[in-house]
Scaffold this motif. Structure first.
Motif, PDB file in Angstrom:
ATOM      1  N   UNK A  81      -6.817 -19.263   1.138  1.00  0.00           N
ATOM      2  CA  UNK A  81      -6.748 -19.669  -0.264  1.00  0.00           C
ATOM      3  C   UNK A  81      -5.531 -19.061  -0.942  1.00  0.00           C
ATOM      4  N   UNK A  82      -5.256 -17.801  -0.638  1.00  0.00           N
ATOM      5  CA  UNK A  82      -4.086 -17.096  -1.170  1.00  0.00           C
ATOM      6  C   UNK A  82      -2.817 -17.903  -0.912  1.00  0.00           C
ATOM      7  N   UNK A  83      -2.570 -18.231   0.351  1.00  0.00           N
ATOM      8  CA  UNK A  83      -1.323 -18.913   0.702  1.00  0.00           C
ATOM      9  C   UNK A  83      -1.338 -20.391   0.337  1.00  0.00           C
ATOM     10  N   UNK A  84      -2.511 -21.006   0.308  1.00  0.00           N
ATOM     11  CA  UNK A  84      -2.581 -22.389  -0.149  1.00  0.00           C
ATOM     12  C   UNK A  84      -2.195 -22.479  -1.622  1.00  0.00           C
ATOM     13  N   UNK A  85      -2.703 -21.547  -2.437  1.00  0.00           N
ATOM     14  CA  UNK A  85      -2.367 -21.530  -3.863  1.00  0.00           C
ATOM     15  C   UNK A  85      -0.888 -21.219  -4.078  1.00  0.00           C
ATOM     16  N   UNK A  86      -0.333 -20.375  -3.194  1.00  0.00           N
ATOM     17  CA  UNK A  86       1.074 -20.000  -3.336  1.00  0.00           C
ATOM     18  C   UNK A  86       2.001 -21.145  -2.945  1.00  0.00           C
ATOM     19  N   UNK A  87       1.729 -21.799  -1.807  1.00  0.00           N
ATOM     20  CA  UNK A  87       2.675 -22.752  -1.234  1.00  0.00           C
ATOM     21  C   UNK A  87       2.457 -24.194  -1.681  1.00  0.00           C
ATOM     22  N   UNK A  88       1.320 -24.487  -2.329  1.00  0.00           N
ATOM     23  CA  UNK A  88       1.077 -25.871  -2.751  1.00  0.00           C
ATOM     24  C   UNK A  88       2.148 -26.348  -3.721  1.00  0.00           C
ATOM     25  N   UNK A  89       2.811 -25.427  -4.390  1.00  0.00           N
ATOM     26  CA  UNK A  89       3.873 -25.804  -5.329  1.00  0.00           C
ATOM     27  C   UNK A  89       4.950 -26.640  -4.644  1.00  0.00           C
ATOM     28  N   UNK A  90       5.277 -26.304  -3.388  1.00  0.00           N
ATOM     29  CA  UNK A  90       6.338 -27.026  -2.684  1.00  0.00           C
ATOM     30  C   UNK A  90       6.014 -28.514  -2.543  1.00  0.00           C
ATOM     31  N   UNK A  91       4.736 -28.825  -2.427  1.00  0.00           N
ATOM     32  CA  UNK A  91       4.329 -30.223  -2.241  1.00  0.00           C
ATOM     33  C   UNK A  91       4.552 -31.053  -3.499  1.00  0.00           C
ATOM     34  N   UNK A 108      -0.622  -1.388  -5.702  1.00  0.00           N
ATOM     35  CA  UNK A 108      -1.962  -1.962  -5.784  1.00  0.00           C
ATOM     36  C   UNK A 108      -2.804  -1.604  -4.553  1.00  0.00           C
ATOM     37  N   UNK A 109      -2.169  -1.427  -3.410  1.00  0.00           N
ATOM     38  CA  UNK A 109      -2.904  -0.983  -2.225  1.00  0.00           C
ATOM     39  C   UNK A 109      -3.415   0.434  -2.407  1.00  0.00           C
ATOM     40  N   UNK A 126      -8.569  -9.478  -7.363  1.00  0.00           N
ATOM     41  CA  UNK A 126      -7.341 -10.183  -6.979  1.00  0.00           C
ATOM     42  C   UNK A 126      -7.590 -11.677  -6.816  1.00  0.00           C
ATOM     43  N   UNK A 127      -8.642 -12.025  -6.080  1.00  0.00           N
ATOM     44  CA  UNK A 127      -8.916 -13.441  -5.802  1.00  0.00           C
ATOM     45  C   UNK A 127      -9.258 -14.209  -7.074  1.00  0.00           C
ATOM     46  N   UNK A 128     -10.010 -13.580  -7.969  1.00  0.00           N
ATOM     47  CA  UNK A 128     -10.324 -14.230  -9.247  1.00  0.00           C
ATOM     48  C   UNK A 128      -9.037 -14.457 -10.040  1.00  0.00           C
ATOM     49  N   UNK A 129      -8.150 -13.459 -10.045  1.00  0.00           N
ATOM     50  CA  UNK A 129      -6.914 -13.574 -10.820  1.00  0.00           C
ATOM     51  C   UNK A 129      -6.022 -14.685 -10.290  1.00  0.00           C
ATOM     52  N   UNK A 130      -5.822 -14.750  -8.949  1.00  0.00           N
ATOM     53  CA  UNK A 130      -4.933 -15.804  -8.459  1.00  0.00           C
ATOM     54  C   UNK A 130      -5.570 -17.193  -8.589  1.00  0.00           C
ATOM     55  N   UNK A 131      -6.899 -17.276  -8.520  1.00  0.00           N
ATOM     56  CA  UNK A 131      -7.561 -18.571  -8.697  1.00  0.00           C
ATOM     57  C   UNK A 131      -7.440 -19.047 -10.142  1.00  0.00           C
ATOM     58  N   UNK A 158       1.441 -14.554 -12.830  1.00  0.00           N
ATOM     59  CA  UNK A 158       0.089 -14.004 -12.689  1.00  0.00           C
ATOM     60  C   UNK A 158      -0.462 -14.242 -11.282  1.00  0.00           C
ATOM     61  N   UNK A 159      -0.125 -15.380 -10.699  1.00  0.00           N
ATOM     62  CA  UNK A 159      -0.567 -15.662  -9.343  1.00  0.00           C
ATOM     63  C   UNK A 159       0.011 -14.630  -8.377  1.00  0.00           C
ATOM     64  N   UNK A 160       1.279 -14.284  -8.556  1.00  0.00           N
ATOM     65  CA  UNK A 160       1.902 -13.264  -7.715  1.00  0.00           C
ATOM     66  C   UNK A 160       1.267 -11.901  -7.878  1.00  0.00           C
ATOM     67  N   UNK A 161       0.900 -11.559  -9.113  1.00  0.00           N
ATOM     68  CA  UNK A 161       0.210 -10.281  -9.347  1.00  0.00           C
ATOM     69  C   UNK A 161      -1.124 -10.259  -8.608  1.00  0.00           C
ATOM     70  N   UNK A 162      -1.871 -11.367  -8.682  1.00  0.00           N
ATOM     71  CA  UNK A 162      -3.161 -11.417  -8.019  1.00  0.00           C
ATOM     72  C   UNK A 162      -3.054 -11.352  -6.511  1.00  0.00           C
ATOM     73  N   UNK A 163      -2.014 -11.970  -5.953  1.00  0.00           N
ATOM     74  CA  UNK A 163      -1.886 -12.042  -4.502  1.00  0.00           C
ATOM     75  C   UNK A 163      -1.193 -10.837  -3.892  1.00  0.00           C
ATOM     76  N   UNK A 164      -0.602  -9.982  -4.720  1.00  0.00           N
ATOM     77  CA  UNK A 164       0.327  -8.962  -4.224  1.00  0.00           C
ATOM     78  C   UNK A 164      -0.218  -8.134  -3.072  1.00  0.00           C
TER      79      UNK A 164
END
Length: 442
Positions: A47-57, A91-92, A107-112, A133-139
């Protein structure tokens, strides 16, 4: 007369003393729970990478609707990578102190929710804020997520799990772009973001209902179960940077990602320029290379765990061997004329290009104190990004401007020589690292 000892049914986990007499059914439940945690955590990584990379589509739709330049489109992508690079380590560290389950959930709630904001954005500025904000959530999800997973599996399967988990980024990217394109064509670009957000929130609910700190503690692998004297002990953060073989793993891990990052970024252009493929076919061919890289990470992790079962230092040897294969195949392949022989060598090199990721992550985890394991994985993630994912594509781009893309792709795999040297040093210093780790309470 004493009762016979129960049989341990799962090779990856070991039952705690409190549960050892609860029978076969309890043992089966114990054996399944770690794999359930892995599945849900891996699903969130997708879900993390799908939300990140879907922009390219949906780049063409955004460019047309908002009259955006290519540099603006690139900014929407790079802002996520920037946040990941800046925030992964801090964040780690926070997650190690505050709690990994709570941190991953947040994190997952924030990026979603940030993906929802992408769906309703009406301008470039709003989309940029949502992507920030998506980047902050996924960091730190990758580093904290793999640390959580490794905490409930014994070290002998760490390379397999690490390779599979890290490969999830490639699988998620392919899924995000391909599904996003289909949804955008049929329902519009806003629904692509909405679909990714719903998928993420559903997985968050499943994760929160399944994974708790108490259940993780009950299923903790023997190497992370605290002793009475160490129940409240926290390893100092300086231990992340004072263990010599761990430092060698950081450097070797980052540099072995260099060529993998180059393949991910530049193979579409390679197929377009040297094989005359239109951009859609070049993208499909590049996706095949991405899948080879991801599959290789999983298979190489499995191979590593098998050969390192009796001697953990063999995992260093496996990581070195995978680098050697790519060092031979990639330069040779790119130097050949276009054709089947070239594609076969590139495919083999791609399969092993990031194969060392699992073994290296396993060594970092095994040589780091359990209380700072997420921080250690975060440091490895930073090294992977700075030395590999960010540096590799940039250097190839600079070289391509001067000597051509083909020659640049032929030369840059030589970076494996430095990665191999770092990994050889790590193997040589392994016993020193074990001794330093043994001095810390566990």
């Amino acid at each position: 007369m004493h009762a016979p000892s129960p049989t341990v049914v799962d090779p990856a986990t070991a039952p705690s003393p409190a549960e050892s007499g609860s029978g076969t059914a309890a043992s089966r439940r114990r054996s399944r729970y770690p794999w359930l945690v892995f599945a849900i955590t891996f699903g969130l990584l997708l879900s993390d990478y799908m939300s990140r990379q879907v922009l390219s589509a949906v780049f063409p739709s955004l460019k047309e609707q908002w009259a955006l330049s290519d540099s603006q489109l690139a900014t929407l992508t790079s802002v996520v990578a920037l946040m990941v690079g800046l925030l992964t380590l801090p964040l780690s560290v926070i997650a190690d102190r505050w709690g990994r389950v709570r941190s991953l959930t947040l994190m997952a709630v924030l990026w979603s929710l940030a993906t929802v904001l992408c769906a309703v954005a009406t301008s470039f500025e709003q989309m940029l804020g949502a992507r920030f904000l998506l980047g902050v959530g996924e960091a730190a999800y990758g580093s904290v997520g793999i640390a959580l997973v490794l905490s409930i599996f014994t070290p002998r399967v760490h390379a397999t799990l690490s390779g599979a988990f890290m490969a999830g980024g490639s699988f998620g990217s392919v899924l995000g772009v391909s599904l996003g394109g289909v949804i955008a064509v049929h329902l519009g670009w806003r629904w692509t973001f909405a679909a990714m957000a719903v998928f993420g929130l559903l997985l968050v609910a499943a994760f929160r209902a399944t994974v708790t700190e108490d259940r993780l503690a009950a299923h903790a692998a023997s190497d992370v179960a605290p002793s009475r004297t160490a129940a409240t002990y926290r390893a100092p953060l300086r231990s992340l940077f004072t263990n010599p073989p761990v430092l060698a793993a950081y450097v070797g891990g980052g540099l072995q990602m260099f060529s993998a990052a180059v393949l991910l970024a530049w193979t579409p252009s390679f197929f377009n320029r040297y094989y005359g493929m239109p951009m859609d076919r070049a993208a499909i061919a590049a996706a095949a290379i991405v899948l080879l890289v991801a599959t290789g990470m999983i298979v190489c992790g499995m191979i590593t765990d098998r050969i390192g079962r009796d001697d953990i230092t063999r995992k260093w040897i496996a990581a070195i061997a995978f680098c050697v294969v790519s060092l031979v195949c990639l330069p040779t392949g790119f130097a050949l004329e276009t054709g089947a022989a070239q594609l076969i060598l590139i495919a083999i090199g791609a399969f092993f290009a990031a194969g060392s990721s699992g073994p290296i992550a396993a060594m970092v985890a095994n040589l780091s104190h359990p209380t700072v394991r997420a921080s250690a994985m975060g440091t490895l993630t930073v090294a992977n990004n700075l030395l590999g994912l960010a540096l590799g594509p940039f250097i190839v781009g600079v070289l391509a401007d001067h000597i051509g893309l083909g020659r640049a792709l032929t030369i840059t795999p030589l970076i494996y020589l430095v990665a191999i040297a770092a990994l050889l040093l790590g193997k040589r210093l392994h016993s020193l690292g074990v001794a330093r780790l043994a001095r810390l309470p566990r």
